[in-house]
Design an enzyme around this catalytic site. Structure first.
Site, PDB file in Angstrom:
ATOM      1  N   PHE A  13       0.820  -1.215   0.000  1.00  0.00           N
ATOM      2  CA  PHE A  13       0.000   0.000   0.000  1.00  0.00           C
ATOM      3  C   PHE A  13       0.858   1.271   0.000  1.00  0.00           C
ATOM      4  CE2 PHE A  13      -2.650   2.599   3.219  1.00  0.00           C
ATOM      5  CZ  PHE A  13      -3.251   3.351   2.227  1.00  0.00           C
ATOM      6  N   GLU A  87       5.612  -8.126   8.469  1.00  0.00           N
ATOM      7  CA  GLU A  87       4.281  -8.677   8.703  1.00  0.00           C
ATOM      8  C   GLU A  87       3.537  -7.682   9.584  1.00  0.00           C
ATOM      9  OE1 GLU A  87       3.074 -11.194   7.299  1.00  0.00           O
ATOM     10  OE2 GLU A  87       4.799 -12.360   6.598  1.00  0.00           O
ATOM     11  N   TYR A 189       3.529  -7.838  17.607  1.00  0.00           N
ATOM     12  CA  TYR A 189       3.821  -6.924  16.495  1.00  0.00           C
ATOM     13  C   TYR A 189       4.589  -5.700  16.983  1.00  0.00           C
ATOM     14  CZ  TYR A 189       3.065  -3.407  12.885  1.00  0.00           C
ATOM     15  OH  TYR A 189       3.258  -2.419  11.952  1.00  0.00           O
ATOM     16  N   LYS A 193       8.426  -4.420  16.010  1.00  0.00           N
ATOM     17  CA  LYS A 193       8.708  -3.111  15.413  1.00  0.00           C
ATOM     18  C   LYS A 193       9.708  -2.320  16.256  1.00  0.00           C
ATOM     19  CE  LYS A 193       7.155  -1.965  12.067  1.00  0.00           C
ATOM     20  NZ  LYS A 193       7.589  -2.268  10.686  1.00  0.00           N
ATOM     21  N   ASN A 218      -1.960   5.128  12.157  1.00  0.00           N
ATOM     22  CA  ASN A 218      -2.858   4.257  11.383  1.00  0.00           C
ATOM     23  C   ASN A 218      -3.020   4.813   9.975  1.00  0.00           C
ATOM     24  OD1 ASN A 218      -3.464   3.707  14.311  1.00  0.00           O
ATOM     25  ND2 ASN A 218      -4.771   2.167  13.357  1.00  0.00           N
TER      26      ASN A 218
END
Length: 378
Positions: A13, A87, A189, A193, A218
């Protein structure tokens, strides 16, 4: 000066739009991407508009950051690396722990290992970090003290209390979180990160590379995956609205996020990769505005011009945070950039695009069933 830019995870994206931004500025782009079915479908060259959008823009190499050979071949000649490969998805990370750790931490370690041990031309590396590394972020106590609450207790949420608490303190007020905040992620997650960012910021300078970390909030907008149920409520709710299905609003609907439009993220990333003053910096990339889940639903209903039943269920996911708002002062003062697209306008653009796309199946329900079976969704 024209650069050769490697974008890992660049068929996604953010990466596809960023590739176009670099090419429009006169640079050459190579994309390394694993083209996973969860994002691109089983036949990416046919099923993925993102992949097709790279035709004539960038050299696309299907491969993975967990392969030293793939990294070595795509790093040849690169002067800038934008490391997007990861991921993504808080919920899924809590039970696909090995896969998330291998890709996000292991892939970053392999990238740095090649750069540390083999000749290269890379002078800057930008890593896509995440707001998830802050955990619950910054709050003020009734006395005005800045605090960083720990993770919410399962027992509190089971009793319908979804706010964050600190023992001995009254009601806390959420405030924007700046880059000096405590890092204490509440999901696998988020942990990956944080380690990913730390590896880049620690190792890169030792091998003569300028590091930059971008803590994305976001990110949303046209082009985001409508297939992947782990990439955000805008896609999830849009699919439900188009199918006329009920929207289950978790918690009490007052949980909030900082939504930042894709064009703003791309521009901030381009500046982080090219501006001299960005070297060594860590930047929040967000709108600086909190939007509740209830407000998201209302904005989508307005943009679609229709409504579906909603239910505020009190369901909750372990690992989710309550609120997070980015302090974007550093982005504005050092990179001279302020996000320009409001949530209302961004949602209108997003919905306009969604209506041109096929209606996706019920992968969201499958993702909920997976979490429920592991006692992660209550």
């Amino acid at each position: 000066m024209s650069d050769h830019v490697l974008i890992t995870g660049g068929a996604g994206f953010i990466g596809t739009r960023l590739a176009r931004r670099f090419v429009d500025a006169g640079h050459t782009v190579t994309v390394l991407d694993a083209l996973i079915p969860q994002v691109h479908g089983d036949h990416p060259e046919i099923t993925s508009p993102l992949v097709r959008s790279l035709d004539g823009v960038a050299t696309l190499v299907e491969g993975t950051v967990t392969s030293t050979d793939d990294l070595r071949s795509t790093l040849t000649g690169a002067t800038i690396v934008v490391h997007l490969a990861a991921e993504t998805g808080t919920g899924q990370s809590m039970y696909e722990i090995d896969r998330y750790t291998e890709a996000n931490i292991g892939g970053t370690a392999k990238l740095l290992d090649v750069l540390a041990n083999e000749p290269h031309d890379v002078r800057r590396i930008v890593v896509a970090s995440s707001r998830s590394i802050y955990g619950e972020g910054a709050y003020l106590t009734p006395s005005g003290e800045r605090v960083y609450p720990g993770h919410r207790a399962d027992a509190d949420m089971a009793a319908g209390d979804f706010e964050v608490h600190i023992a001995g303190e009254g009601a806390l007020s959420v405030i924007p979180t700046d880059e000096t905040a405590k890092l204490h992620p509440s999901s696998v997650y988020g942990i990956t990160k944080q380690v990913q960012e730390s590896l880049i910021m620690t190792v890169a300078p030792t091998v003569g590379i300028e590091p930059v970390a971008l803590r994305y909030q976001n990110v949303y907008g046209p082009g985001q995956s409508l297939k992947n149920p782990y990439t955000g409520i805008l896609s999830i709710f849009s699919n439900l609205i188009r199918q006329g299905k009920e929207i289950n609003i978790f918690e009490d609907g007052l949980e909030s996020r900082d939504f930042v439009y894709i064009d703003d993220v791309v521009e901030a990333t381009f500046l982080a990769a090219t501006m001299p003053d960005a070297a060594g910096g860590v930047f929040n990339v967000g709108s600086g505005v909190a939007t509740t889940v209830n407000e998201v639903v209302a904005a989508l209903f307005a943009a679609f011009g229709t409504e579906v039943p909603t239910r505020v269920s009190g369901n909750y996911r372990l690992g989710d945070i309550r609120h997070n708002i980015a302090d974007t002062t550093r982005l504005r003062e050092i990179l001279g950039y302020a996000p320009a697209v409001s949530f209302r306008n961004g949602v209108a653009r997003f919905v306009e695009w969604v209506l041109t796309e096929p209606i996706e199946g019920d992968s969201y329900q499958r993702s909920l069933d997976e979490m429920s079976s592991r006692n992660l969704l209550k």
